[in-house]
Design an enzyme around this catalytic site. Structure first.
Site, mmCIF file in Angstrom:
data_model
loop_
_atom_site.group_PDB
_atom_site.id
_atom_site.type_symbol
_atom_site.label_atom_id
_atom_site.label_comp_id
_atom_site.label_asym_id
_atom_site.label_seq_id
_atom_site.Cartn_x
_atom_site.Cartn_y
_atom_site.Cartn_z
ATOM 1 N N ASN A 12 0.789 -1.116 -0.080
ATOM 2 C CA ASN A 12 -0.179 0.108 0.024
ATOM 3 C C ASN A 12 0.933 1.122 -0.016
ATOM 4 O OD1 ASN A 12 -1.903 1.828 0.627
ATOM 5 N ND2 ASN A 12 -2.500 1.366 2.631
ATOM 6 N N LYS A 14 0.072 4.259 -0.275
ATOM 7 C CA LYS A 14 -0.544 5.302 0.483
ATOM 8 C C LYS A 14 -0.365 6.449 -0.439
ATOM 9 C CE LYS A 14 0.299 3.503 4.957
ATOM 10 N NZ LYS A 14 -0.099 3.402 6.243
ATOM 11 N N HIS A 100 -9.598 0.688 5.004
ATOM 12 C CA HIS A 100 -8.330 0.689 5.434
ATOM 13 C C HIS A 100 -8.501 2.000 6.613
ATOM 14 C CE1 HIS A 100 -4.181 2.043 6.366
ATOM 15 N NE2 HIS A 100 -3.576 1.183 5.828
ATOM 16 N N GLU A 102 -7.162 4.393 7.841
ATOM 17 C CA GLU A 102 -7.043 5.844 7.360
ATOM 18 C C GLU A 102 -8.116 6.255 6.535
ATOM 19 O OE1 GLU A 102 -3.150 5.144 5.708
ATOM 20 O OE2 GLU A 102 -2.078 4.858 7.605
ATOM 21 N N GLU A 170 -5.240 -5.302 10.554
ATOM 22 C CA GLU A 170 -4.364 -4.183 10.764
ATOM 23 C C GLU A 170 -4.738 -3.609 12.051
ATOM 24 O OE1 GLU A 170 -2.502 -3.073 6.973
ATOM 25 O OE2 GLU A 170 -4.268 -1.827 6.988
ATOM 26 N N GLY A 176 2.156 2.055 10.606
ATOM 27 C CA GLY A 176 3.018 3.295 10.614
ATOM 28 C C GLY A 176 3.716 3.788 11.739
ATOM 29 N N SER A 216 3.301 -2.284 10.402
ATOM 30 C CA SER A 216 4.818 -2.182 10.885
ATOM 31 C C SER A 216 5.361 -3.620 10.369
ATOM 32 C CB SER A 216 5.107 -1.838 12.204
ATOM 33 O OG SER A 216 4.587 -0.533 12.195
HETATM 34 C C1 PEP Z 1 -0.895 0.116 5.850
HETATM 35 O O1 PEP Z 1 -0.862 0.926 5.434
HETATM 36 O O2 PEP Z 1 -1.663 -0.926 5.657
HETATM 37 C C2 PEP Z 1 0.269 -0.376 6.828
HETATM 38 C C3 PEP Z 1 0.355 -1.628 7.343
HETATM 39 O O3 PEP Z 1 1.194 0.578 6.779
HETATM 40 P P1 PEP Z 1 2.717 -0.121 7.710
HETATM 41 O O4 PEP Z 1 3.102 -1.106 6.924
HETATM 42 O O5 PEP Z 1 3.631 1.291 7.542
HETATM 43 O O6 PEP Z 1 2.387 -0.059 9.001
#
Ligand code: PEP
Length: 254
Positions: A12, A14, A100, A102, A170, A176, A216
């Site tokens: 992703n 983003k 997601h 976000e 997630e 992040g 992460s």
């Molecule tokens: C994500 O954006 O779905 C995500 C898991 O980000 P990160 O790997 O940076 O934590």
């Protein structure tokens, strides 16, 4: 007996990168993927909307698949700034991420919105990657399992099956932040999600459906997470912006 599930490694991107970055990243992955005769994993990149065409051209024929980060629930119409799943399909996407955290936070998307988008994705012939996950506050209140069950029940499209839908767990506190879920935390939630899938879809379909971990994930922790019995791949943000790191995660799955 658990049915074999081909791991998915989804990046992703983003809201990151300009044209040159997208081209470089996509071509580095395509080059490596082309060398594999029979990759053990399915690799997906989800660029920002304006880079979808460019990324699609760059990965064409390599085996790396194209995805998007969101879609509207309608096929067309007066929805300024939105993108239909039909157009995404037309641009070469195979999957779209919906729900997601976000999007849930920044755009106030609720489970019903996520479900409508997932259903629109299936209508257009795309696979839906349905994201769920608890906040730190919810985890600390002992509500992680109930929150994930409820989000799953509310967000899963009616016609979901193991071919057209992927779940991404997630934990919001891990996205992040550099704070990854422990293998035990991840497996516990994935097992609860699979159990809920059994209730909704039945044993056979639930055993085949992929549940990705996201939050992460990095080359240093991927192997342990991807080896867990109910973890069937990763949805990766930060580490997906670096071809070496993303590839190392994919290799950990294979
Ligand atoms: C994500 O954006 O779905 C995500 C898991 O980000 P990160 O790997 O940076 O934590």
């Amino acid at each position: 007996m658990t049915a074999p599930r081909r791991p998915m490694i989804a990046g992703n991107w983003k809201m990151n990168g300009l044209k040159a970055d997208g081209r470089k990243l996509a071509s580095a992955l395509a080059r490596r993927m082309k060398k594999l005769k029979k990759p053990a994993f399915e690799m997906l990149v989800c660029p920002p909307f304006p880079l979808i065409g460019l990324a699609g051209e760059t990965i064409r024929g390599s085996g790396v698949k194209l995805g998007a980060q969101d879609c509207h629930s309608n096929a067309s119409g007066a929805h300024t700034g939105d993108v239909s799943p039909e157009l995404l399909k037309n641009m070469g996407c195979k999957y779209v991420i919906v729900g997601h955290s976000e999007r849930r936070t920044d755009h106030n998307e609720k489970d019903a919105d996520v479900k409508a988008k997932a259903e629109a994705a299936l209508r257009a012939g795309l696979g839906a990657i349905v994201c769920i996950g608890e906040t730190l506050k919810q985890r600390e209140a002992g509500r992680a399992m109930s929150v994930n069950r409820k989000q799953l029940q509310g967000s899963l499209p009616e016609a979901a099956n193991a071919k057209n839908t992927v779940i991404a767990y997630e934990p919001v506190w891990a996205i992040g932040t550099g704070k990854v879920a422990t293998p035990e935390q991840a497996q516990d939630v994935h097992a609860v999600i699979r159990k809920e899938l059994v209730n909704i879809l039945g044993e056979k379909e639930a055993a085949k459906m992929r549940i990705l971990y996201g939050g992460s994930m990095k080359p240093g922790n991927a192997k342990e997470l991807l080896a867990l019995p109910d973890v069937d791949g990763g949805l990766i943000g930060g580490a997906a912006l670096n071809a070496d790191d993303f590839w190392a995660i994919a290799e950990a799955a294979g």
